[in-house]
Design a protein around this motif. Structure first.
Motif, PDB file in Angstrom:
ATOM      1  N   SER A   8      35.316 113.815  67.605  1.00  0.00           N
ATOM      2  CA  SER A   8      35.749 112.437  67.848  1.00  0.00           C
ATOM      3  C   SER A   8      36.219 111.683  66.611  1.00  0.00           C
ATOM      4  CB  SER A   8      34.625 111.647  68.514  1.00  0.00           C
ATOM      5  OG  SER A   8      33.510 111.569  67.669  1.00  0.00           O
ATOM      6  N   ASN A   9      35.702 112.006  65.431  1.00  0.00           N
ATOM      7  CA  ASN A   9      36.032 111.203  64.239  1.00  0.00           C
ATOM      8  C   ASN A   9      36.212 112.034  62.987  1.00  0.00           C
ATOM      9  OD1 ASN A   9      35.912 108.340  65.028  1.00  0.00           O
ATOM     10  ND2 ASN A   9      33.935 108.996  65.795  1.00  0.00           N
ATOM     11  N   PHE A  10      36.777 113.186  63.115  1.00  0.00           N
ATOM     12  CA  PHE A  10      36.857 114.095  61.975  1.00  0.00           C
ATOM     13  C   PHE A  10      37.557 113.463  60.776  1.00  0.00           C
ATOM     14  CE2 PHE A  10      36.062 118.135  60.326  1.00  0.00           C
ATOM     15  CZ  PHE A  10      37.148 118.512  59.544  1.00  0.00           C
ATOM     16  N   GLY A  11      38.551 112.634  60.998  1.00  0.00           N
ATOM     17  CA  GLY A  11      39.297 112.016  59.913  1.00  0.00           C
ATOM     18  C   GLY A  11      38.514 111.007  59.096  1.00  0.00           C
ATOM     19  N   LYS A  12      37.384 110.570  59.590  1.00  0.00           N
ATOM     20  CA  LYS A  12      36.606 109.542  58.897  1.00  0.00           C
ATOM     21  C   LYS A  12      35.487 110.114  58.042  1.00  0.00           C
ATOM     22  CE  LYS A  12      37.512 106.286  62.571  1.00  0.00           C
ATOM     23  NZ  LYS A  12      36.986 105.510  63.664  1.00  0.00           N
ATOM     24  N   VAL A  13      35.392 111.444  57.969  1.00  0.00           N
ATOM     25  CA  VAL A  13      34.293 112.081  57.262  1.00  0.00           C
ATOM     26  C   VAL A  13      34.681 112.333  55.817  1.00  0.00           C
ATOM     27  CG1 VAL A  13      32.783 114.105  57.224  1.00  0.00           C
ATOM     28  CG2 VAL A  13      33.557 113.190  59.392  1.00  0.00           C
ATOM     29  N   ASP A  14      33.774 112.062  54.909  1.00  0.00           N
ATOM     30  CA  ASP A  14      33.939 112.321  53.493  1.00  0.00           C
ATOM     31  C   ASP A  14      34.220 113.809  53.270  1.00  0.00           C
ATOM     32  OD1 ASP A  14      32.524 113.115  50.803  1.00  0.00           O
ATOM     33  OD2 ASP A  14      32.975 110.974  50.652  1.00  0.00           O
ATOM     34  N   PHE A  15      35.061 114.137  52.289  1.00  0.00           N
ATOM     35  CA  PHE A  15      35.427 115.535  52.030  1.00  0.00           C
ATOM     36  C   PHE A  15      34.208 116.395  51.720  1.00  0.00           C
ATOM     37  CE2 PHE A  15      36.583 118.975  49.144  1.00  0.00           C
ATOM     38  CZ  PHE A  15      37.450 119.685  49.973  1.00  0.00           C
ATOM     39  N   GLU A  16      33.282 115.891  50.916  1.00  0.00           N
ATOM     40  CA  GLU A  16      32.065 116.657  50.596  1.00  0.00           C
ATOM     41  C   GLU A  16      31.286 116.999  51.858  1.00  0.00           C
ATOM     42  OE1 GLU A  16      29.553 115.571  47.028  1.00  0.00           O
ATOM     43  OE2 GLU A  16      30.847 113.798  47.187  1.00  0.00           O
ATOM     44  N   VAL A  17      31.204 116.044  52.756  1.00  0.00           N
ATOM     45  CA  VAL A  17      30.480 116.251  54.007  1.00  0.00           C
ATOM     46  C   VAL A  17      31.224 117.278  54.851  1.00  0.00           C
ATOM     47  CG1 VAL A  17      29.691 115.152  56.134  1.00  0.00           C
ATOM     48  CG2 VAL A  17      29.505 113.945  53.975  1.00  0.00           C
ATOM     49  N   THR A  18      32.527 117.149  54.937  1.00  0.00           N
ATOM     50  CA  THR A  18      33.324 118.098  55.701  1.00  0.00           C
ATOM     51  C   THR A  18      33.112 119.510  55.182  1.00  0.00           C
ATOM     52  OG1 THR A  18      35.003 116.410  56.098  1.00  0.00           O
ATOM     53  CG2 THR A  18      35.649 118.690  56.456  1.00  0.00           C
ATOM     54  N   SER A  19      33.112 119.671  53.870  1.00  0.00           N
ATOM     55  CA  SER A  19      32.908 120.995  53.275  1.00  0.00           C
ATOM     56  C   SER A  19      31.533 121.545  53.609  1.00  0.00           C
ATOM     57  CB  SER A  19      33.067 120.931  51.754  1.00  0.00           C
ATOM     58  OG  SER A  19      34.371 120.562  51.423  1.00  0.00           O
ATOM     59  N   HIS A  55      23.899 109.348  49.206  1.00  0.00           N
ATOM     60  CA  HIS A  55      24.872 108.459  49.836  1.00  0.00           C
ATOM     61  C   HIS A  55      24.183 107.238  50.456  1.00  0.00           C
ATOM     62  CE1 HIS A  55      28.572 107.397  51.902  1.00  0.00           C
ATOM     63  NE2 HIS A  55      27.862 107.205  52.994  1.00  0.00           N
ATOM     64  N   ALA A  56      23.030 107.444  51.040  1.00  0.00           N
ATOM     65  CA  ALA A  56      22.303 106.351  51.712  1.00  0.00           C
ATOM     66  C   ALA A  56      21.788 105.334  50.710  1.00  0.00           C
ATOM     67  CB  ALA A  56      21.161 106.916  52.546  1.00  0.00           C
ATOM     68  N   LYS A  57      21.566 105.745  49.463  1.00  0.00           N
ATOM     69  CA  LYS A  57      21.030 104.835  48.433  1.00  0.00           C
ATOM     70  C   LYS A  57      22.105 103.913  47.866  1.00  0.00           C
ATOM     71  CE  LYS A  57      17.313 107.904  47.167  1.00  0.00           C
ATOM     72  NZ  LYS A  57      16.743 108.807  46.197  1.00  0.00           N
ATOM     73  N   ARG A  58      23.374 104.254  48.093  1.00  0.00           N
ATOM     74  CA  ARG A  58      24.467 103.424  47.544  1.00  0.00           C
ATOM     75  C   ARG A  58      24.549 102.094  48.214  1.00  0.00           C
ATOM     76  NH1 ARG A  58      29.518 107.274  47.801  1.00  0.00           N
ATOM     77  NH2 ARG A  58      28.361 109.158  47.614  1.00  0.00           N
ATOM     78  N   TYR A  93      23.273 119.286  52.272  1.00  0.00           N
ATOM     79  CA  TYR A  93      23.748 118.134  53.034  1.00  0.00           C
ATOM     80  C   TYR A  93      22.748 116.991  52.943  1.00  0.00           C
ATOM     81  CZ  TYR A  93      24.956 114.826  56.558  1.00  0.00           C
ATOM     82  OH  TYR A  93      25.257 113.636  57.169  1.00  0.00           O
ATOM     83  N   ASN A  94      21.466 117.294  53.121  1.00  0.00           N
ATOM     84  CA  ASN A  94      20.452 116.241  53.071  1.00  0.00           C
ATOM     85  C   ASN A  94      20.398 115.576  51.706  1.00  0.00           C
ATOM     86  OD1 ASN A  94      19.713 116.257  55.721  1.00  0.00           O
ATOM     87  ND2 ASN A  94      17.893 117.498  55.447  1.00  0.00           N
ATOM     88  N   ALA A  95      20.607 116.349  50.633  1.00  0.00           N
ATOM     89  CA  ALA A  95      20.644 115.764  49.291  1.00  0.00           C
ATOM     90  C   ALA A  95      21.838 114.818  49.166  1.00  0.00           C
ATOM     91  CB  ALA A  95      20.719 116.854  48.233  1.00  0.00           C
ATOM     92  N   TRP A  96      22.992 115.248  49.694  1.00  0.00           N
ATOM     93  CA  TRP A  96      24.160 114.374  49.677  1.00  0.00           C
ATOM     94  C   TRP A  96      23.861 113.117  50.477  1.00  0.00           C
ATOM     95  CZ3 TRP A  96      26.875 112.124  53.542  1.00  0.00           C
ATOM     96  CH2 TRP A  96      28.012 111.408  53.158  1.00  0.00           C
ATOM     97  N   PHE A  97      23.284 113.281  51.662  1.00  0.00           N
ATOM     98  CA  PHE A  97      23.004 112.138  52.523  1.00  0.00           C
ATOM     99  C   PHE A  97      22.041 111.164  51.847  1.00  0.00           C
ATOM    100  CE2 PHE A  97      20.361 110.003  55.701  1.00  0.00           C
ATOM    101  CZ  PHE A  97      21.344 109.278  56.354  1.00  0.00           C
ATOM    102  N   ASP A  98      20.982 111.691  51.221  1.00  0.00           N
ATOM    103  CA  ASP A  98      20.021 110.823  50.529  1.00  0.00           C
ATOM    104  C   ASP A  98      20.697 110.047  49.415  1.00  0.00           C
ATOM    105  OD1 ASP A  98      18.006 111.690  52.202  1.00  0.00           O
ATOM    106  OD2 ASP A  98      17.200 113.150  50.765  1.00  0.00           O
ATOM    107  N   GLU A 108      28.049 106.187  59.398  1.00  0.00           N
ATOM    108  CA  GLU A 108      26.716 106.245  58.780  1.00  0.00           C
ATOM    109  C   GLU A 108      25.653 106.684  59.784  1.00  0.00           C
ATOM    110  OE1 GLU A 108      25.979 105.951  55.531  1.00  0.00           O
ATOM    111  OE2 GLU A 108      28.133 105.719  55.206  1.00  0.00           O
ATOM    112  N   GLU A 109      25.762 106.200  61.007  1.00  0.00           N
ATOM    113  CA  GLU A 109      24.803 106.612  62.047  1.00  0.00           C
ATOM    114  C   GLU A 109      24.898 108.112  62.302  1.00  0.00           C
ATOM    115  OE1 GLU A 109      25.197 104.292  65.618  1.00  0.00           O
ATOM    116  OE2 GLU A 109      24.901 102.407  64.527  1.00  0.00           O
ATOM    117  N   TYR A 110      26.115 108.626  62.347  1.00  0.00           N
ATOM    118  CA  TYR A 110      26.262 110.065  62.562  1.00  0.00           C
ATOM    119  C   TYR A 110      25.795 110.869  61.365  1.00  0.00           C
ATOM    120  CZ  TYR A 110      27.745 110.414  67.238  1.00  0.00           C
ATOM    121  OH  TYR A 110      27.727 110.400  68.596  1.00  0.00           O
ATOM    122  N   TYR A 111      26.047 110.365  60.163  1.00  0.00           N
ATOM    123  CA  TYR A 111      25.512 111.041  58.981  1.00  0.00           C
ATOM    124  C   TYR A 111      23.988 111.155  59.103  1.00  0.00           C
ATOM    125  CZ  TYR A 111      29.884 110.610  56.237  1.00  0.00           C
ATOM    126  OH  TYR A 111      31.155 110.710  55.755  1.00  0.00           O
TER     127      TYR A 111
END
Length: 185
Positions: free
Chosen positions: A105-116, A182-185, A175-180, A38-41
């Motif tokens: 460092s943490n590619f496996g922990k990233v959500d698919f939408e974010v990775t895309s 995601h952050a509200k969840r 990305y920012n729309a996804w993050f916003d 979440e911090e990296y997001y």
């Protein structure tokens, strides 16, 4: 029988305690990992916001330069003079440090939408750098030229550069729309 019963009376609390400790340790590691992601997001979102502001500012400048270039396509004015009239030419140095570090460092922990979205950013940044480099090479070659054909080539490159900048803005906003959301969840 009694020894088995005594053994179970003594062993069950120990086994239960070990299992509980393992469960709590895994839970804590999962929470730490989620917090880290979440911090990296959030860091990536901050970089996206900064990139959007820089790109939108430069798109305005490049549009102005394109307009002035079109106005002087048939004139005897050199591109250097057109550049001076339009207020110069700048490129954006895009920030992607958080994404690069996070990816390594943490590619496996990233959500698919974010990775895309982040992969699309990276590809488009590569294309942006490529067109910017070709444009700079052309500018070095024809800066003093006042030929209409050289100006037309510059118009094509500036048009392509602006398109790449607009696409990058759209991807960063996505990305920012996804993050916003995601952050509200």
């Amino acid at each position: 029988m009694k020894s088995l019963r005594n053994f179970l009376k003594e062993a069950l609390p120990v086994v239960f305690g070990v299992l509980l400790a393992l469960f709590l340790n895994n839970w804590k590691e999962d929470m730490d990992s989620k917090r880290y992601v979440e911090e990296y997001y959030a860091h990536i979102s901050e970089e996206c916001t900064s990139n959007i502001e820089k790109l939108e500012s430069e798109i305005e400048g490049h549009d102005k330069l394109l307009t002035v270039l079109n106005e002087h396509i048939e004139s005897d004015i050199s591109f250097d003079e057109i550049l001076e009239e339009a207020g110069g030419f700048h490129l954006v140095l895009l920030q992607n440090t958080s994404w690069k570090y996070f990816q390594s460092s943490n590619f496996g922990k990233v959500d698919f939408e974010v990775t895309s979205a982040l992969s699309a950013m990276e590809r488009m940044e590569f294309y942006y750098d490529e067109i910017a480099n070709r444009l700079i090479d052309l500018l070095m070659e024809v800066g003093q030229s006042n030929k209409a054909e050289d100006k037309k080539d510059l118009i094509l490159y500036f048009t392509e550069l602006i398109e790449k900048e607009q696409t990058l803005v759209a991807i960063f906003k996505e990305y920012n729309a996804w993050f916003d959301a995601h952050a509200k969840r």
